[in-house]
Motif scaffolding. Sequence first.
Motif, PDB file in Angstrom:
ATOM      1  N   SER A 150       2.342   7.449   3.795  1.00  0.00           N
ATOM      2  CA  SER A 150       3.538   6.607   3.792  1.00  0.00           C
ATOM      3  C   SER A 150       4.052   6.386   5.212  1.00  0.00           C
ATOM      4  O   SER A 150       4.415   5.270   5.584  1.00  0.00           O
ATOM      5  CB  SER A 150       4.633   7.238   2.930  1.00  0.00           C
ATOM      6  N   CYS A 151       4.078   7.448   6.000  1.00  0.00           N
ATOM      7  CA  CYS A 151       4.524   7.326   7.395  1.00  0.00           C
ATOM      8  C   CYS A 151       3.546   6.483   8.211  1.00  0.00           C
ATOM      9  O   CYS A 151       3.961   5.699   9.069  1.00  0.00           O
ATOM     10  CB  CYS A 151       4.695   8.706   8.014  1.00  0.00           C
ATOM     11  N   THR A 152       2.256   6.642   7.939  1.00  0.00           N
ATOM     12  CA  THR A 152       1.237   5.860   8.651  1.00  0.00           C
ATOM     13  C   THR A 152       1.389   4.374   8.356  1.00  0.00           C
ATOM     14  O   THR A 152       1.335   3.530   9.262  1.00  0.00           O
ATOM     15  CB  THR A 152      -0.175   6.324   8.251  1.00  0.00           C
ATOM     16  N   PHE A 153       1.590   4.044   7.082  1.00  0.00           N
ATOM     17  CA  PHE A 153       1.785   2.645   6.703  1.00  0.00           C
ATOM     18  C   PHE A 153       3.078   2.097   7.309  1.00  0.00           C
ATOM     19  O   PHE A 153       3.148   0.916   7.679  1.00  0.00           O
ATOM     20  CB  PHE A 153       1.820   2.499   5.177  1.00  0.00           C
ATOM     21  N   SER A 154       4.094   2.946   7.420  1.00  0.00           N
ATOM     22  CA  SER A 154       5.363   2.524   8.024  1.00  0.00           C
ATOM     23  C   SER A 154       5.177   2.218   9.506  1.00  0.00           C
ATOM     24  O   SER A 154       5.742   1.250  10.025  1.00  0.00           O
ATOM     25  CB  SER A 154       6.424   3.613   7.840  1.00  0.00           C
ATOM     26  N   LEU A 160       0.830  -1.209   0.000  1.00  0.00           N
ATOM     27  CA  LEU A 160       0.000   0.000   0.000  1.00  0.00           C
ATOM     28  C   LEU A 160       0.860   1.253   0.000  1.00  0.00           C
ATOM     29  O   LEU A 160       0.551   2.237  -0.682  1.00  0.00           O
ATOM     30  CB  LEU A 160      -0.923   0.011   1.229  1.00  0.00           C
ATOM     31  N   LYS A 161       1.944   1.209   0.780  1.00  0.00           N
ATOM     32  CA  LYS A 161       2.853   2.361   0.841  1.00  0.00           C
ATOM     33  C   LYS A 161       3.477   2.620  -0.526  1.00  0.00           C
ATOM     34  O   LYS A 161       3.551   3.776  -0.977  1.00  0.00           O
ATOM     35  CB  LYS A 161       3.941   2.109   1.883  1.00  0.00           C
ATOM     36  N   TRP A 162       3.909   1.550  -1.195  1.00  0.00           N
ATOM     37  CA  TRP A 162       4.516   1.708  -2.514  1.00  0.00           C
ATOM     38  C   TRP A 162       3.487   2.208  -3.529  1.00  0.00           C
ATOM     39  O   TRP A 162       3.775   3.095  -4.326  1.00  0.00           O
ATOM     40  CB  TRP A 162       5.120   0.383  -2.976  1.00  0.00           C
ATOM     41  N   GLN A 163       2.284   1.679  -3.482  1.00  0.00           N
ATOM     42  CA  GLN A 163       1.219   2.134  -4.390  1.00  0.00           C
ATOM     43  C   GLN A 163       0.935   3.618  -4.171  1.00  0.00           C
ATOM     44  O   GLN A 163       0.772   4.382  -5.134  1.00  0.00           O
ATOM     45  CB  GLN A 163      -0.053   1.321  -4.167  1.00  0.00           C
ATOM     46  N   THR A 164       0.914   4.041  -2.922  1.00  0.00           N
ATOM     47  CA  THR A 164       0.654   5.450  -2.590  1.00  0.00           C
ATOM     48  C   THR A 164       1.769   6.356  -3.097  1.00  0.00           C
ATOM     49  O   THR A 164       1.512   7.415  -3.671  1.00  0.00           O
ATOM     50  CB  THR A 164       0.504   5.606  -1.065  1.00  0.00           C
ATOM     51  N   LEU A 165       3.020   5.939  -2.903  1.00  0.00           N
ATOM     52  CA  LEU A 165       4.150   6.761  -3.324  1.00  0.00           C
ATOM     53  C   LEU A 165       4.217   6.905  -4.844  1.00  0.00           C
ATOM     54  O   LEU A 165       4.475   7.997  -5.367  1.00  0.00           O
ATOM     55  CB  LEU A 165       5.460   6.149  -2.807  1.00  0.00           C
ATOM     56  N   VAL A 166       3.965   5.810  -5.554  1.00  0.00           N
ATOM     57  CA  VAL A 166       4.076   5.830  -7.013  1.00  0.00           C
ATOM     58  C   VAL A 166       3.045   6.755  -7.652  1.00  0.00           C
ATOM     59  O   VAL A 166       3.254   7.259  -8.756  1.00  0.00           O
ATOM     60  CB  VAL A 166       3.969   4.396  -7.592  1.00  0.00           C
ATOM     61  N   THR A 167       1.934   6.993  -6.962  1.00  0.00           N
ATOM     62  CA  THR A 167       0.908   7.883  -7.523  1.00  0.00           C
ATOM     63  C   THR A 167       1.453   9.285  -7.787  1.00  0.00           C
ATOM     64  O   THR A 167       0.834  10.063  -8.507  1.00  0.00           O
ATOM     65  CB  THR A 167      -0.309   7.987  -6.586  1.00  0.00           C
ATOM     66  N   LYS A 191      -0.199   6.354 -11.701  1.00  0.00           N
ATOM     67  CA  LYS A 191      -1.168   5.585 -10.928  1.00  0.00           C
ATOM     68  C   LYS A 191      -1.061   4.097 -11.286  1.00  0.00           C
ATOM     69  O   LYS A 191      -1.028   3.735 -12.455  1.00  0.00           O
ATOM     70  CB  LYS A 191      -2.591   6.083 -11.193  1.00  0.00           C
ATOM     71  N   ILE A 192      -0.974   3.252 -10.263  1.00  0.00           N
ATOM     72  CA  ILE A 192      -0.919   1.813 -10.486  1.00  0.00           C
ATOM     73  C   ILE A 192      -1.914   1.121  -9.570  1.00  0.00           C
ATOM     74  O   ILE A 192      -2.303   1.661  -8.523  1.00  0.00           O
ATOM     75  CB  ILE A 192       0.492   1.239 -10.241  1.00  0.00           C
ATOM     76  N   SER A 193      -2.305  -0.086  -9.931  1.00  0.00           N
ATOM     77  CA  SER A 193      -3.235  -0.866  -9.120  1.00  0.00           C
ATOM     78  C   SER A 193      -2.480  -1.549  -7.983  1.00  0.00           C
ATOM     79  O   SER A 193      -1.250  -1.640  -7.988  1.00  0.00           O
ATOM     80  CB  SER A 193      -3.909  -1.927  -9.991  1.00  0.00           C
ATOM     81  N   PHE A 194      -3.234  -2.033  -7.006  1.00  0.00           N
ATOM     82  CA  PHE A 194      -2.620  -2.767  -5.892  1.00  0.00           C
ATOM     83  C   PHE A 194      -1.926  -4.017  -6.413  1.00  0.00           C
ATOM     84  O   PHE A 194      -0.853  -4.399  -5.924  1.00  0.00           O
ATOM     85  CB  PHE A 194      -3.693  -3.143  -4.871  1.00  0.00           C
ATOM     86  N   LYS A 195      -2.512  -4.651  -7.416  1.00  0.00           N
ATOM     87  CA  LYS A 195      -1.932  -5.867  -7.993  1.00  0.00           C
ATOM     88  C   LYS A 195      -0.553  -5.590  -8.578  1.00  0.00           C
ATOM     89  O   LYS A 195       0.396  -6.359  -8.380  1.00  0.00           O
ATOM     90  CB  LYS A 195      -2.868  -6.418  -9.076  1.00  0.00           C
ATOM     91  N   LYS A 196      -0.419  -4.479  -9.315  1.00  0.00           N
ATOM     92  CA  LYS A 196       0.880  -4.122  -9.892  1.00  0.00           C
ATOM     93  C   LYS A 196       1.881  -3.727  -8.804  1.00  0.00           C
ATOM     94  O   LYS A 196       3.063  -4.052  -8.894  1.00  0.00           O
ATOM     95  CB  LYS A 196       0.713  -2.987 -10.894  1.00  0.00           C
ATOM     96  N   ALA A 197       1.388  -3.037  -7.786  1.00  0.00           N
ATOM     97  CA  ALA A 197       2.270  -2.648  -6.681  1.00  0.00           C
ATOM     98  C   ALA A 197       2.798  -3.894  -5.959  1.00  0.00           C
ATOM     99  O   ALA A 197       3.956  -3.934  -5.527  1.00  0.00           O
ATOM    100  CB  ALA A 197       1.521  -1.746  -5.704  1.00  0.00           C
ATOM    101  N   LYS A 198       1.933  -4.910  -5.849  1.00  0.00           N
ATOM    102  CA  LYS A 198       2.353  -6.171  -5.221  1.00  0.00           C
ATOM    103  C   LYS A 198       3.435  -6.849  -6.049  1.00  0.00           C
ATOM    104  O   LYS A 198       4.448  -7.315  -5.518  1.00  0.00           O
ATOM    105  CB  LYS A 198       1.151  -7.108  -5.067  1.00  0.00           C
TER     106      LYS A 198
END
Length: 322
Positions: A215-219, A75-82, A86-93
């Motif tokens: 990002s900090c929250t997910f960390s 989720l953190k990576w998906q959020t940062l890449v936006t 924009k990418i889907s959770f599947k691609k971020a995984k």
Amino acid sequence: MLTAISYKSKQFSLLLLKIGIVVGAFYLIYHKIFHNSAFSFSAFYRIISNSTSLSLISVIFLLLLSYFNWYFEILKWQTLVTAVSKISFKKAKAQSLGALTASLWTPNRIGEYGAKAMYYPTSLRSQIMLLNLVGNAAQMLVTSVFGGLGLIYFSLNFRPIFKYESMAIAGLGMLVTGVLIVWIMNANLFRKYFQSFQRLVNFITNIPKKTMVKSCTFSVARYLIFSHQFYLLLVLIGSELAYLETMSAISTMYLLASIVPSIFLFDVVVKGGIAITIFGMLGISQPVVLTVVTAMWILNVVLPSLIGSYHVLQFKLPKSEA
């Protein structure tokens, strides 16, 4: 004709690279578990199997903690890449777990930067690497905050002996490094490189505050999950220490382990050595500590990297690079 041959050659080379990464990852894991003088799999299995507190339910719960640990990382990576795409959770995984597998050979998993960048066109790769740096910096910040608080509590209650001479030398080294950086920034020879550095800083500062907060929250979520997973493993295997004492030791261990360079092959040895020193002050035996460290390594590195192997094999160059 030449274009077709070049394309096929590139695809064949990419296939060989992907197979090499996966085979290398499996070899590293196998070597670490079964052919490592610093680690005894038989001792690990004996302690785990003799633990009366471990049950199917507890194992499932531990696996769920590992799942959510990586869920928040993805989720953190998906959020940062936006910030750039924009990418889907599947691609971020796929990118997160694939990069984990591809970076196993590298010190402190630095290869993760290049691995994630490969999923994007050349024009975006420098930004992707910076975003990965931001994500890792956020995790390091959280580790430092919790680790600092834990270290204070641990020091006040257990009076560990620190080598103040070494700390003074390290502080002096940091001061000299800081002076050199300031001098370099003001030197004409490095002015153009400093301007490039300023552009990078501007890119990072232009990342939306909402993205940084997420990002900090997910960390923080990740840190609370894997630190309590460590605590739960200690309890299940036989530790009877108080919660605050144990958590202060865990946070101190992660703080110290995060600043010691290591590669995957020696990751358990490094963390194990630090953990043995810290928890030895609390009276926890070396075999128990090594068992917990190894279990954490299997749950949060080995299993995700095996899943990441699938994503490595499925990797395709972005259209502009094909």
